[in-house]
Design a protein around this motif. Structure first.
Motif, PDB file in Angstrom:
ATOM      1  N   MET A  46       0.824  -1.205   0.000  1.00 10.25           N
ATOM      2  CA  MET A  46       0.000   0.000   0.000  1.00 10.25           C
ATOM      3  C   MET A  46       0.863   1.263   0.000  1.00 10.25           C
ATOM      4  N   GLY A  47       1.975   1.224   0.736  1.00 12.99           N
ATOM      5  CA  GLY A  47       2.896   2.367   0.725  1.00 12.99           C
ATOM      6  C   GLY A  47       3.490   2.598  -0.655  1.00 12.99           C
ATOM      7  N   TRP A  48       3.841   1.497  -1.333  1.00 15.96           N
ATOM      8  CA  TRP A  48       4.360   1.630  -2.701  1.00 15.96           C
ATOM      9  C   TRP A  48       3.291   2.168  -3.634  1.00 15.96           C
ATOM     10  N   ALA A  49       2.034   1.711  -3.456  1.00 13.28           N
ATOM     11  CA  ALA A  49       0.937   2.196  -4.306  1.00 13.28           C
ATOM     12  C   ALA A  49       0.696   3.684  -4.082  1.00 13.28           C
ATOM     13  N   ILE A  50       0.776   4.130  -2.823  1.00 17.07           N
ATOM     14  CA  ILE A  50       0.602   5.560  -2.535  1.00 17.07           C
ATOM     15  C   ILE A  50       1.708   6.370  -3.199  1.00 17.07           C
ATOM     16  N   TRP A  51       2.942   5.894  -3.096  1.00 19.13           N
ATOM     17  CA  TRP A  51       4.055   6.624  -3.703  1.00 19.13           C
ATOM     18  C   TRP A  51       3.904   6.685  -5.223  1.00 19.13           C
ATOM     19  N   LYS A  52       3.491   5.597  -5.835  1.00 14.94           N
ATOM     20  CA  LYS A  52       3.333   5.570  -7.287  1.00 14.94           C
ATOM     21  C   LYS A  52       2.140   6.417  -7.722  1.00 14.94           C
ATOM     22  N   ASN A  53       1.019   6.336  -6.980  1.00 13.34           N
ATOM     23  CA  ASN A  53      -0.170   7.088  -7.362  1.00 13.34           C
ATOM     24  C   ASN A  53       0.003   8.583  -7.120  1.00 13.34           C
ATOM     25  N   ARG A  54       0.922   8.949  -6.208  1.00 13.73           N
ATOM     26  CA  ARG A  54       1.139  10.362  -5.922  1.00 13.73           C
ATOM     27  C   ARG A  54       1.621  11.099  -7.161  1.00 13.73           C
ATOM     28  N   LYS A  55       2.520  10.483  -7.919  1.00 15.24           N
ATOM     29  CA  LYS A  55       3.018  11.109  -9.141  1.00 15.24           C
ATOM     30  C   LYS A  55       1.884  11.304 -10.143  1.00 15.24           C
ATOM     31  N   LYS A  56       0.970  10.323 -10.206  1.00 16.24           N
ATOM     32  CA  LYS A  56      -0.163  10.461 -11.109  1.00 16.24           C
ATOM     33  C   LYS A  56      -1.063  11.600 -10.685  1.00 16.24           C
ATOM     34  N   VAL A  57      -1.287  11.748  -9.382  1.00 16.33           N
ATOM     35  CA  VAL A  57      -2.115  12.851  -8.886  1.00 16.33           C
ATOM     36  C   VAL A  57      -1.483  14.193  -9.216  1.00 16.33           C
ATOM     37  N   VAL A  58      -0.165  14.281  -9.035  1.00 21.85           N
ATOM     38  CA  VAL A  58       0.538  15.537  -9.351  1.00 21.85           C
ATOM     39  C   VAL A  58       0.430  15.859 -10.835  1.00 21.85           C
ATOM     40  N   ASP A  59       0.634  14.845 -11.691  1.00 21.88           N
ATOM     41  CA  ASP A  59       0.542  15.066 -13.137  1.00 21.88           C
ATOM     42  C   ASP A  59      -0.866  15.483 -13.544  1.00 21.88           C
ATOM     43  N   LEU A  60      -1.877  14.830 -12.977  1.00 26.16           N
ATOM     44  CA  LEU A  60      -3.256  15.179 -13.314  1.00 26.16           C
ATOM     45  C   LEU A  60      -3.629  16.560 -12.793  1.00 26.16           C
ATOM     46  N   THR A  61      -3.083  16.953 -11.646  1.00 30.28           N
ATOM     47  CA  THR A  61      -3.340  18.299 -11.129  1.00 30.28           C
ATOM     48  C   THR A  61      -2.779  19.353 -12.066  1.00 30.28           C
ATOM     49  N   GLY A  62      -1.565  19.123 -12.550  1.00 28.80           N
ATOM     50  CA  GLY A  62      -0.991  20.051 -13.522  1.00 28.80           C
ATOM     51  C   GLY A  62      -1.761  20.070 -14.829  1.00 28.80           C
ATOM     52  N   ALA A  63      -2.173  18.887 -15.313  1.00 31.02           N
ATOM     53  CA  ALA A  63      -2.957  18.829 -16.547  1.00 31.02           C
ATOM     54  C   ALA A  63      -4.308  19.516 -16.378  1.00 31.02           C
ATOM     55  N   LEU A  64      -4.907  19.363 -15.195  1.00 33.17           N
ATOM     56  CA  LEU A  64      -6.192  20.028 -14.938  1.00 33.17           C
ATOM     57  C   LEU A  64      -6.029  21.539 -14.925  1.00 33.17           C
ATOM     58  N   ARG A  65      -4.937  22.012 -14.367  1.00 32.67           N
ATOM     59  CA  ARG A  65      -4.695  23.454 -14.347  1.00 32.67           C
ATOM     60  C   ARG A  65      -4.490  23.988 -15.762  1.00 32.67           C
TER      61      ARG A  65
END
Length: 284
Positions: A92-111
């Motif tokens: 779960m810790g690895w999944a959080i670390w991996k998904n965090r990058k996706k959240v950051v990328d999607l936040t930038g794309a949304l902006r």
């Protein structure tokens, strides 16, 4: 008159349709990225919850393993359970670390998508019927937003009411049953009483029912004006039946009503916040 106004004045119908199509594409792109971002954020919360549960179970199973070793009674299931739970929270810790990058990328794309949508909207002639039609159709998203907020507040209010009602009944029943002075019943009664008190305090402070009612009322009013402007009802029909209001006048009247309703909703929200703060000050 500015150069942008001159360009809008001499814009052909084909050019205007092209700008509208570009705006609709930007809106669809923005909505898609927003949906992906919400899904990623939801998964992030689920991963965090699983990680918390895994770490908690690790400490519990670790305690049982240590106790078993101290008693020279090692059990295979304890070791297996401890290893599995450790693997779970590490995953779960690895999944959080991996998904965090996706959240950051999607936040930038949304902006970026929001900026593209605003740029596309700025090219549309605002004083034309097409711009006013876009505003009227965008009010449907506002209606959905208000209704989702109303449903959320209603669900939270109902949940706390169920906790208050059921907790009060169960507390009274446990109190009546505790004639022998059972420690377990006393602890259970105290815990339920605390839950009932906290739930009552939360509902009284945040006023979920009032917030849900205000949001639902505003959404219904906007929908009523939307239908009235579309079918020329009530004030949108005009004062003279022989010369009804033009589409442009109806759309402007609709925009005026919607902005007034949005302002009234903001004022009601501020009143609820002020009343909650005043209640807290009196309690202190």
């Amino acid at each position: 008159m500015s150069e942008a106004d001159d360009a809008n004045l001499f814009m052909s119908e084909a050019e205007e349709r092209g700008l509208q199509e570009d705006y609709r594409n930007q809106v669809r792109r923005f909505d898609g990225i927003e949906a992906d971002l919400r899904a990623s954020q939801t998964f992030q919360k689920i991963y965090a919850l699983c990680l918390t549960g895994g770490i908690t179970l690790t400490f519990l199973l670790g305690y049982t393993v240590i106790v078993g070793l101290w008693q020279t009674q090692p059990v295979f299931t304890r070791w297996a359970g401890l290893i599995i739970v450790n693997f779970l929270w590490i995953a779960m810790g690895w999944a959080i670390w991996k998904n965090r990058k996706k959240v950051v990328d999607l936040t930038g794309a949304l902006r970026n998508a929001l900026q593209d949508r605003q740029t596309s909207a700025a090219k549309l002639p605002l004083d034309s019927p097409s711009g006013l039609r876009i505003y009227r159709e965008a009010s449907l998203d506002l209606i959905d937003q208000y209704r989702q907020g109303a449903n959320k507040n209603r669900r939270i209010h109902n949940l706390f009411q169920v906790m208050i009602i059921s907790g009060s009944i169960v507390t009274s029943t446990l109190t009546a049953m505790n004639e022998g002075g059972s420690l377990v019943l006393r602890i259970s009664t105290s815990a339920l009483s605390a839950i009932v008190g906290v739930s009552a305090g939360i509902t009284g402070y945040f006023k979920f029912r009032e917030r849900g009612y205000n949001l639902q009322s505003t959404a219904d009013d906007i929908e009523k004006h939307y239908n009235a402007s579309q079918f020329m009802l009530d004030e949108y029909a005009g004062t003279d039946a022989a010369s009804p209001l033009s589409e442009k006048d109806r759309l402007r009247l609709f925009a005026r009503y919607v902005e007034r309703l949005k302002e009234e909703q903001r004022k009601r929200e501020l009143q609820l916040e002020q009343s909650s703060s005043a209640s807290e000050e009196r309690a202190n």
